[in-house]
Scaffold this motif. Structure first.
Motif, PDB file in Angstrom:
ATOM      1  N   ALA A 101      10.277 -62.210 -16.657  1.00  0.00           N
ATOM      2  CA  ALA A 101      11.456 -61.831 -16.049  1.00  0.00           C
ATOM      3  C   ALA A 101      11.567 -62.388 -14.526  1.00  0.00           C
ATOM      4  CB  ALA A 101      11.348 -60.318 -15.717  1.00  0.00           C
ATOM      5  N   ASP A 102      12.831 -62.552 -14.289  1.00  0.00           N
ATOM      6  CA  ASP A 102      12.962 -63.257 -12.562  1.00  0.00           C
ATOM      7  C   ASP A 102      12.483 -62.230 -11.663  1.00  0.00           C
ATOM      8  OD1 ASP A 102      14.322 -65.207 -13.859  1.00  0.00           O
ATOM      9  OD2 ASP A 102      16.421 -64.278 -13.341  1.00  0.00           O
ATOM     10  N   VAL A 103      12.621 -60.908 -11.711  1.00  0.00           N
ATOM     11  CA  VAL A 103      12.399 -60.044 -10.659  1.00  0.00           C
ATOM     12  C   VAL A 103      11.578 -58.827 -11.372  1.00  0.00           C
ATOM     13  CG1 VAL A 103      13.334 -58.470  -9.017  1.00  0.00           C
ATOM     14  CG2 VAL A 103      14.216 -60.710  -9.279  1.00  0.00           C
ATOM     15  N   ILE A 139      13.785 -57.464 -14.383  1.00  0.00           N
ATOM     16  CA  ILE A 139      14.976 -57.509 -14.381  1.00  0.00           C
ATOM     17  C   ILE A 139      15.388 -59.172 -14.410  1.00  0.00           C
ATOM     18  CG2 ILE A 139      16.847 -57.659 -12.634  1.00  0.00           C
ATOM     19  CD1 ILE A 139      15.847 -55.010 -11.475  1.00  0.00           C
ATOM     20  N   ASN A 140      16.325 -59.669 -14.935  1.00  0.00           N
ATOM     21  CA  ASN A 140      16.778 -61.054 -14.996  1.00  0.00           C
ATOM     22  C   ASN A 140      17.922 -61.051 -13.944  1.00  0.00           C
ATOM     23  OD1 ASN A 140      15.062 -62.569 -16.248  1.00  0.00           O
ATOM     24  ND2 ASN A 140      16.034 -62.340 -17.953  1.00  0.00           N
ATOM     25  N   ALA A 141      18.137 -61.964 -13.008  1.00  0.00           N
ATOM     26  CA  ALA A 141      19.248 -61.979 -12.225  1.00  0.00           C
ATOM     27  C   ALA A 141      20.436 -62.297 -12.937  1.00  0.00           C
ATOM     28  CB  ALA A 141      19.146 -62.979 -11.056  1.00  0.00           C
ATOM     29  N   GLU A 179      15.886 -64.833  -5.714  1.00  0.00           N
ATOM     30  CA  GLU A 179      15.305 -64.417  -4.244  1.00  0.00           C
ATOM     31  C   GLU A 179      16.529 -63.520  -3.653  1.00  0.00           C
ATOM     32  OE1 GLU A 179      14.744 -68.326  -2.354  1.00  0.00           O
ATOM     33  OE2 GLU A 179      13.684 -67.169  -0.741  1.00  0.00           O
ATOM     34  N   GLU A 180      17.958 -63.660  -3.730  1.00  0.00           N
ATOM     35  CA  GLU A 180      18.846 -63.022  -3.308  1.00  0.00           C
ATOM     36  C   GLU A 180      18.959 -61.368  -3.777  1.00  0.00           C
ATOM     37  OE1 GLU A 180      22.555 -66.317  -2.672  1.00  0.00           O
ATOM     38  OE2 GLU A 180      22.199 -65.107  -4.577  1.00  0.00           O
ATOM     39  N   ASP A 214       6.551 -65.291  -6.859  1.00  0.00           N
ATOM     40  CA  ASP A 214       5.876 -65.107  -5.620  1.00  0.00           C
ATOM     41  C   ASP A 214       4.642 -64.389  -5.982  1.00  0.00           C
ATOM     42  OD1 ASP A 214       7.772 -66.180  -4.344  1.00  0.00           O
ATOM     43  OD2 ASP A 214       8.743 -64.424  -3.665  1.00  0.00           O
ATOM     44  N   MET A 215       4.867 -63.569  -7.115  1.00  0.00           N
ATOM     45  CA  MET A 215       3.362 -62.832  -7.589  1.00  0.00           C
ATOM     46  C   MET A 215       2.583 -63.701  -8.122  1.00  0.00           C
ATOM     47  SD  MET A 215       3.970 -59.403  -9.733  1.00  0.00           S
ATOM     48  CE  MET A 215       2.709 -59.188 -10.566  1.00  0.00           C
TER      49      MET A 215
END
Lengths: 398, 223
Positions: A53-55, A221-223, A230-231, A250-251
C-alpha cells in the motif's frame, strides 16, 4: 599435449592443490557474495511488495512504542487498536483511494496457544495487500477458523493450531518472502475477531476503552488519482491527531540504507579477495613457470612450437582453475543454501534467495569468471614461456 | 638429409662490460653430411653450443642462412620449423633434461606425443635396451642417476630415427664404458645414414669421428 598438462598437474600435487584452492576461493567469494547481495535485494523487493500500500495508518501509541515497525520489519509480535470512529476520520480525508483495515493479535507461548506468532487479520471484501499474495498458493476462500501460515512456521496444510483456546485449521502455506511475514499467521476478519474475543475472555488482551467489535489495528491506503502518497501522509498527520501515517517507502528506507551498507561492504570484500587472489595466482604461475623453464626449453628442443608451449601453460591453468572454481562454487552453494536462515538472522535484514535458475546462473558466472581470471593470470606466464631463449636456459645448467 | 650453413654469424650484446657487442660465431660456412659423424671440439666459450643451436633451428643467426635439403630453416614460420625439427632433428641438450612428471618411457616417447603421432614403442624399447635403461622404463626422473638421465635424453633424441642428430656434450655424466657405448651408438646412427654432429670435450671422440672440427674464439677450423 593435453595429457602432458594433466600429468604435469598430477606430478606436482601440492602446487596444483594450492592453485585449485585459490581458484576455489575466487569462485566461492564471487558466488557467495553475489548471492547474499542478490538475496538482500530480493528480500527488500519482497518486503516492498508485501507492504503493498502507498500509506499505512496506525494509532499514535503504536509509533510511540515503535511497535508497528518492529512487527512489520523485525518480526516482533504485538498488537494495538484504534476505534472505527478514528479510522473513519482518516478514511474521510480527501485523496484517500483504496482502503482496507488489518487487525493485529499476538499469540503467546502459554498453553492456550500452539505457537507464539503474530496474527494478522484482513477483510477479504476490501483487502488489496494480502489477498493477491495468498492467492499465489491458495485459490480458495478462507472460511471461519481457517488460517494461512508463513513459510517459516512449523505448520503444514491440514494441521490444527490453537490460539487462545480456539482451534484453527491451516488452509495454506505461503511462499517464502524473506521478511518477518514468514513467521506470521494470516486469517480473515471473522476469525481474528473471534480470536480477539477469546483472548479478552481469558484476560490475556488489553483493549482499554476500545470496543473490540469496532476496532482496527492498521489501515492500508492507496492514494487516489491526483494525490501523491506524500501529500496524503502530510494531510492525515496534520488533521488526524490520534493516528500516525507513514509512506511504505519511508518505512523501509532505514532497511534499504542498512542493506545498501551491507551490500557495499560485501562488494568491497569480494573485490579485495579477487585482487589478492589474482595477484597470488599471477605470482604462483610465474614461479611455477620459472621453476620449470628448463622443461619448457627441453620441449622446445624436441620440436614444440612457441604456441604449443604457451598452450601447455594455459591448459594447465584452465584445468586447475576449472577444477578449483567448480569446487568453490559447490562449497558456496552447500554453505549458502542450507544456512540462508542463519545468514538472514545474523544480518537481521530481509533475505530472500533468488530462484533456482538465477542461482544456477550466478554459479555458472562465478565459475566462468574465476576460470577466465585464472587464465588471464596465466596468460602472462604463457607469453613469457613462448619467448624463452632455449639455448641460454640449457647452457645455464653447466 | 644434408644441412648447410652459409656465412652464418651470431652476435650477442652483453648487458654490461666495456665491449658490449661480440661475435660468438664469426662468419662460418659449414656442411653436415649424411652418414658422417662430425665431432666439434674447442674450449668453453668458444662458440660450439651457439653454432649447434643455430644449426638445430633453435637460435636464429645474426647473418647468413642455414638450409636443410634446400629449405631455409629460419625462413619457415615457427610452427613449421618446430614440426620440421620434431620430425627430422634429434637434439641431445647439455645437462639433465628429463620432464619431471613423466616416466622414463613417457619421456622417451614425448617427441611423438607433441604432435599426437602414433608412438613407436618398439623403437623406444630397443633404445632403452641398447642404452641399458630398460629396467627403468616406469621410473620417474627423480629416481635416476645423472648418467641414467643422460641416456634417457639420448634415447628421446633418437626415438624418431632423425636424419640429423645434434649432441651437445652427450657423455658429460657418463663413465668411460658408457661414454664409449654412446659414441659407438652415435657412430652406428651415422652408418645408418644420419648426419651426426657431436660437440664434446672428450678426446676419445676423435676415435669415432669421420670429420674433426675445432672452434676457437668463434672461428671454425678443420683439424
Amino acid at each position: 599435449m593435453k595429457s602432458l598438462a594433466i600429468k604435469n598437474l598430477k606430478g606436482r600435487p601440492v602446487r596444483t592443490a594450492v592453485l585449485m584452492v585459490l581458484a576455489a576461493l575466487l569462485s566461492f567469494t564471487a558466488l557467495g557474495g553475489t548471492l547474499v547481495v542478490a538475496s538482500l535485494g530480493k528480500g527488500l523487493d519482497s518486503l516492498k511488495a508485501r507492504l503493498g500500500a502507498d500509506v499505512m495508518v496506525v494509532p499514535k501509541e503504536a509509533t510511540m512504542k515503535k511497535k508497528f515497525e518492529d512487527i512489520v520489519l523485525q518480526g516482533s509480535t504485538g498488537y494495538f487498536y484504534m476505534s472505527y470512529a478514528l479510522a473513519d476520520e482518516v478514511i474521510q480525508r480527501e485523496g484517500v483511494g483504496q482502503v482496507s483495515p488489518q487487525f493485529f493479535l499476538a499469540s503467546t507461548g502459554s498453553s492456550c496457544c500452539s505457537i507464539p506468532v503474530q496474527i494478522i487479520g484482513f477483510d477479504p471484501a476490501t483487502d488489496f495487500t494480502v489477498s493477491p499474495w495468498i492467492k499465489r498458493t491458495y485459490g480458495g476462500e478462507l472460511g471461519k477458523y481457517d488460517i494461512v501460515a508463513g513459510s517459516d512456521l512449523n505448520a503444514f496444510v491440514g494441521d490444527k493450531l490453537s490460539f487462545y483456546g480456539v482451534e484453527c485449521t491451516v488452509a495454506a502455506k505461503l511462499e517464502k518472502t524473506g521478511t518477518s511475514y514468514d513467521t506470521t499467521v494470516f486469517t480473515n476478519k471473522d476469525t481474528i475477531t473471534a480470536l480477539i474475543q477469546s483472548s479478552l475472555d481469558k484476560g490475556m488482551n488489553d483493549f482499554k476503552d476500545t470496543d473490540p467489535e469496532k476496532a482496527v489495528s492498521c489501515l492500508m491506503i492507496n492514494a487516489a488519482d491526483g494525490t501523491s502518497p506524500e501529500e496524503l501522509v502530510n494531510d492525515i498527520n496534520i488533521h488526524c491527531k490520534k493516528v500516525r501515517a507513514f509512506r511504505s517507502g519511508d518505512m523501509i528506507s532505514g532497511i534499504a540504507g542498512s542493506l545498501g551498507g551491507v551490500s557495499q561492504m560485501i562488494r568491497l570484500l569480494i573485490a579485495a579477495v579477487w585482487v589478492l587472489g589474482i595477484v597470488i595466482l599471477l605470482l604462483a604461475f610465474t614461479m611455477s613457470v620459472n621453476e620449470r623453464k628448463k622443461e619448457f626449453a627441453v620441449l622446445r628442443v624436441m620440436g614444440a612450437s612457441r604456441a604449443k608451449l604457451a598452450g601447455l601453460v594455459l591448459k594447465e591453468a584452465l584445468c586447475t582453475c576449472l577444477g578449483g572454481s567448480l569446487i568453490g562454487a559447490v562449497v558456496g552453494l552447500l554453505v549458502l543454501l542450507p544456512f540462508n536462515g542463519v545468514i538472514e538472522k545474523t544480518l537481521a535484514l530481509p533475505f530472500l534467495l533468488p530462484n533456482a535458475g538465477s542461482i544456477t546462473g550466478f554459479a555458472v558466472s562465478a565459475v566462468a569468471l574465476s576460470v577466465i581470471s585464472g587464465a588471464a593470470a596465466a596468460a602472462v606466464s604463457a607469453w613469457r614461456v613462448s619467448r624463452i631463449d632455449t639455448g641460454l636456459i640449457l647452457r645455464g645448467d653447466n | 638429409m644434408e644441412l648447410t650453413a652459409e656465412k652464418v654469424t651470431r652476435e650477442f650484446v652483453r648487458p654490461s662490460g666495456k665491449t658490449n657487442r661480440f661475435f660468438a660465431v664469426k662468419e662460418t660456412d659449414f656442411a653436415l653430411q649424411s652418414g658422417r659423424l662430425t665431432v666439434l671440439m674447442g674450449r668453453s666459450g668458444s662458440g660450439k653450443t651457439t653454432l649447434l643451436n643455430m644449426l638445430s633451428g633453435l637460435l636464429m643467426p645474426s647473418s647468413g642462412r642455414i638450409t636443410a635439403d634446400g629449405k631455409d630453416l629460419y625462413a619457415m614460420p615457427d610452427k613449421e620449423l618446430s614440426r620440421f625439427r620434431c620430425e627430422h632433428f634429434g637434439v641431445i641438450p647439455q645437462g639433465q633434461t628429463a620432464i619431471h612428471s613423466l616416466t622414463v618411457t613417457e619421456n622417451i616417447l614425448l617427441p611423438f606425443a607433441l604432435y599426437g603421432d602414433a608412438p613407436d614403442e618398439a623403437r623406444a624399447r630397443q633404445l632403452m635396451e641398447r642404452l641399458d635403461i630398460a629396467d627403468l622404463a616406469n621410473a620417474r626422473p627423480a629416481e635416476l642417476s645423472g648418467g641414467e638421465l643422460r641416456r634417457v635424453a639420448i634415447a628421446r633424441a633418437l626415438v624418431r630415427k632423425p636424419s640429423l642428430i645434434f649432441a651437445d656434450e652427450p657423455t658429460g655424466d657418463l663413465d668411460d664404458e658408457n661414454t664409449a657405448e654412446v659414441f659407438r651408438f652415435l657412430k652406428e646412427c651415422a652408418s645408418e645414414g644420419a648426419a651426426v654432429l657431436v660437440v664434446t670435450h672428450e678426446n676419445d671422440a676423435k676415435g669415432y669421428a669421420d670429420i674433426m672440427l675445432k672452434m676457437s674464439a668463434g672461428e671454425l677450423t678443420q683439424e
